[in-house]
Write a protein that holds these residues in place. Structure first.
Motif, PDB file in Angstrom:
ATOM      1  N   VAL A  95      -3.305  27.158 -14.962  1.00 30.18           N
ATOM      2  CA  VAL A  95      -3.862  28.095 -15.946  1.00 30.18           C
ATOM      3  C   VAL A  95      -4.158  27.409 -17.273  1.00 30.18           C
ATOM      4  O   VAL A  95      -5.269  27.509 -17.808  1.00 30.18           O
ATOM      5  CB  VAL A  95      -2.892  29.284 -16.166  1.00 30.18           C
ATOM      6  N   GLU A  96      -3.196  26.691 -17.821  1.00 27.63           N
ATOM      7  CA  GLU A  96      -3.396  26.065 -19.129  1.00 27.63           C
ATOM      8  C   GLU A  96      -4.433  24.949 -19.058  1.00 27.63           C
ATOM      9  O   GLU A  96      -5.237  24.770 -19.979  1.00 27.63           O
ATOM     10  CB  GLU A  96      -2.067  25.527 -19.678  1.00 27.63           C
ATOM     11  N   GLU A  97      -4.405  24.209 -17.955  1.00 35.11           N
ATOM     12  CA  GLU A  97      -5.393  23.134 -17.789  1.00 35.11           C
ATOM     13  C   GLU A  97      -6.809  23.705 -17.751  1.00 35.11           C
ATOM     14  O   GLU A  97      -7.732  23.155 -18.365  1.00 35.11           O
ATOM     15  CB  GLU A  97      -5.102  22.354 -16.507  1.00 35.11           C
ATOM     16  N   ARG A  98      -6.973  24.825 -17.049  1.00 37.54           N
ATOM     17  CA  ARG A  98      -8.294  25.443 -16.981  1.00 37.54           C
ATOM     18  C   ARG A  98      -8.710  25.998 -18.346  1.00 37.54           C
ATOM     19  O   ARG A  98      -9.869  25.873 -18.757  1.00 37.54           O
ATOM     20  CB  ARG A  98      -8.297  26.565 -15.946  1.00 37.54           C
ATOM     21  N   ARG A  99      -7.773  26.579 -19.048  1.00 38.41           N
ATOM     22  CA  ARG A  99      -8.078  27.091 -20.383  1.00 38.41           C
ATOM     23  C   ARG A  99      -8.565  25.956 -21.292  1.00 38.41           C
ATOM     24  O   ARG A  99      -9.552  26.109 -22.013  1.00 38.41           O
ATOM     25  CB  ARG A  99      -6.840  27.757 -21.002  1.00 38.41           C
ATOM     26  N   LEU A 110     -14.399  34.359 -13.479  1.00 35.89           N
ATOM     27  CA  LEU A 110     -13.224  33.503 -13.630  1.00 35.89           C
ATOM     28  C   LEU A 110     -13.002  33.125 -15.098  1.00 35.89           C
ATOM     29  O   LEU A 110     -11.859  32.950 -15.537  1.00 35.89           O
ATOM     30  CB  LEU A 110     -13.373  32.241 -12.775  1.00 35.89           C
ATOM     31  N   VAL A 111     -14.092  32.995 -15.854  1.00 37.11           N
ATOM     32  CA  VAL A 111     -13.946  32.735 -17.287  1.00 37.11           C
ATOM     33  C   VAL A 111     -13.163  33.873 -17.931  1.00 37.11           C
ATOM     34  O   VAL A 111     -12.237  33.662 -18.729  1.00 37.11           O
ATOM     35  CB  VAL A 111     -15.322  32.584 -17.974  1.00 37.11           C
ATOM     36  N   TYR A 112     -13.515  35.112 -17.551  1.00 35.85           N
ATOM     37  CA  TYR A 112     -12.838  36.278 -18.120  1.00 35.85           C
ATOM     38  C   TYR A 112     -11.390  36.395 -17.641  1.00 35.85           C
ATOM     39  O   TYR A 112     -10.591  37.109 -18.252  1.00 35.85           O
ATOM     40  CB  TYR A 112     -13.616  37.552 -17.782  1.00 35.85           C
ATOM     41  N   HIS A 113     -11.074  35.712 -16.564  1.00 29.18           N
ATOM     42  CA  HIS A 113      -9.683  35.680 -16.104  1.00 29.18           C
ATOM     43  C   HIS A 113      -8.810  34.912 -17.099  1.00 29.18           C
ATOM     44  O   HIS A 113      -7.631  35.244 -17.270  1.00 29.18           O
ATOM     45  CB  HIS A 113      -9.605  35.029 -14.717  1.00 29.18           C
ATOM     46  N   TYR A 114      -9.398  33.910 -17.721  1.00 24.95           N
ATOM     47  CA  TYR A 114      -8.641  33.067 -18.652  1.00 24.95           C
ATOM     48  C   TYR A 114      -8.800  33.508 -20.103  1.00 24.95           C
ATOM     49  O   TYR A 114      -7.923  33.257 -20.941  1.00 24.95           O
ATOM     50  CB  TYR A 114      -9.075  31.606 -18.511  1.00 24.95           C
ATOM     51  N   PHE A 115      -9.920  34.143 -20.411  1.00 25.06           N
ATOM     52  CA  PHE A 115     -10.167  34.633 -21.771  1.00 25.06           C
ATOM     53  C   PHE A 115     -10.736  36.049 -21.675  1.00 25.06           C
ATOM     54  O   PHE A 115     -11.694  36.269 -20.930  1.00 25.06           O
ATOM     55  CB  PHE A 115     -11.157  33.724 -22.508  1.00 25.06           C
ATOM     56  N   PRO A 116     -10.187  36.997 -22.427  1.00 24.94           N
ATOM     57  CA  PRO A 116     -10.633  38.395 -22.338  1.00 24.94           C
ATOM     58  C   PRO A 116     -12.116  38.584 -22.654  1.00 24.94           C
ATOM     59  O   PRO A 116     -12.744  39.509 -22.155  1.00 24.94           O
ATOM     60  CB  PRO A 116      -9.766  39.111 -23.382  1.00 24.94           C
ATOM     61  N   GLY A 117     -12.654  37.701 -23.470  1.00 20.45           N
ATOM     62  CA  GLY A 117     -14.060  37.825 -23.840  1.00 20.45           C
ATOM     63  C   GLY A 117     -14.528  36.584 -24.561  1.00 20.45           C
ATOM     64  O   GLY A 117     -13.752  35.652 -24.807  1.00 20.45           O
ATOM     65  N   LYS A 118     -15.790  36.586 -24.912  1.00 21.51           N
ATOM     66  CA  LYS A 118     -16.360  35.420 -25.577  1.00 21.51           C
ATOM     67  C   LYS A 118     -15.688  35.149 -26.919  1.00 21.51           C
ATOM     68  O   LYS A 118     -15.465  34.000 -27.295  1.00 21.51           O
ATOM     69  CB  LYS A 118     -17.864  35.619 -25.774  1.00 21.51           C
ATOM     70  N   LEU A 119     -15.321  36.218 -27.628  1.00 22.17           N
ATOM     71  CA  LEU A 119     -14.720  36.034 -28.938  1.00 22.17           C
ATOM     72  C   LEU A 119     -13.394  35.291 -28.855  1.00 22.17           C
ATOM     73  O   LEU A 119     -13.106  34.415 -29.675  1.00 22.17           O
ATOM     74  CB  LEU A 119     -14.516  37.387 -29.627  1.00 22.17           C
TER      75      LEU A 119
END
Length: 244
Positions: free
Chosen positions: A11-15, A49-58
């Motif tokens: 998780v952290e590596e992907r973030r 999958l992007v939204y899995h790691y971050f709730p949104g673009k902001l």
């Protein structure tokens, strides 16, 4: 024949990967112009999958700004060795290298970008400014700055920031010249303050005493002497303090 197997990231590596991808895209275009789809494609993953790691673009944007802010603040780190002018010139070289490489991202960081008005973004910007301020005080060897010195250093940090933002709009002045000019600006701000305050005058005398004739501050003296010979003050020669 062997078949490559894609390693699954934690998780952290992907973030961290997504933050790096976003920063790279923000270095070429304003964050407002970069979509989540582009970030996902560049990272080799799907949009959901992007939204899995971050709730949104902001939230991704703020995370990217946080990394940029830490890197920018680190550009002010410089060993406290040698003449001050040369140290400040190296700092400005690293600072403008960051600005040059991350133009849109730098502008977004300092102007707020999509997160303008966000307390978190404002706090990040303040952290960069405070880190720069503390580093410069460290170079001056001052722990508790008097009011005029604080004004000089904070004004200079703001000047470097605004100069960089203006320079990005066309890069009409050679970068190396601007870096040197900002070092000269610091000397000028300190000299004007010294004309009003004995404590600043003593600090300026100490700074000038350590400056070589062929250093950045010495070059400023030569440039001034070229059009106003009567103003020339050679480094290593004490500068008179303010009159009582």
């Amino acid at each position: 024949m062997t078949t490559g197997v894609r390693r699954r990231m934690g998780v952290e590596e992907r973030r961290q990967q997504l933050i790096g991808v976003a920063l790279d895209l923000f270095s070429h275009r304003s964050p407002d112009e970069v979509s989540i789809d582009e970030i996902a494609a560049a990272a080799g993953i799907s949009r959901p999958l992007v939204y899995h790691y971050f709730p949104g673009k902001l939230s991704l944007y703020e995370a990217a700004l946080r990394r940029a802010a830490h890197e920018l603040a680190a550009r002010f780190h410089e060993p406290a060795e040698g003449p001050l002018g040369a140290r400040l010139l190296r700092v400005m070289g690293r600072y403008f290298a960051f600005v040059d490489e991350h133009g849109p991202g730098f502008s977004a960081l300092m102007r707020g970008g999509p997160a303008v008005g966000s307390s978190r973004t404002n706090a990040m910007i303040d952290e960069v400014r405070q880190a720069a301020y503390e580093q410069i005080l460290g170079h001056l060897g001052v722990e508790r700055p008097p009011a005029r010195l604080e004004l000089v250093v904070r004004s200079w940090v703001s000047l470097a920031e605004s100069t960089a933002l203006i320079w990005l709009d066309g890069r009409r002045i050679p970068r190396a010249e601007l870096e040197l000019q900002l070092v000269h600006d610091f000397a000028a701000l300190a000299a004007v303050s010294a004309a009003y305050d004995e404590e600043m005058a003593a600090l300026l005398v100490r700074i000038v005493a350590d400056e070589p004739v062929d250093g950045p501050f010495g070059e400023l003296v030569r440039r001034l002497a070229a059009f106003a010979p009567g103003l020339a003050v050679t480094p290593h020669r004490p500068v008179p303090g303010p009159r009582s």
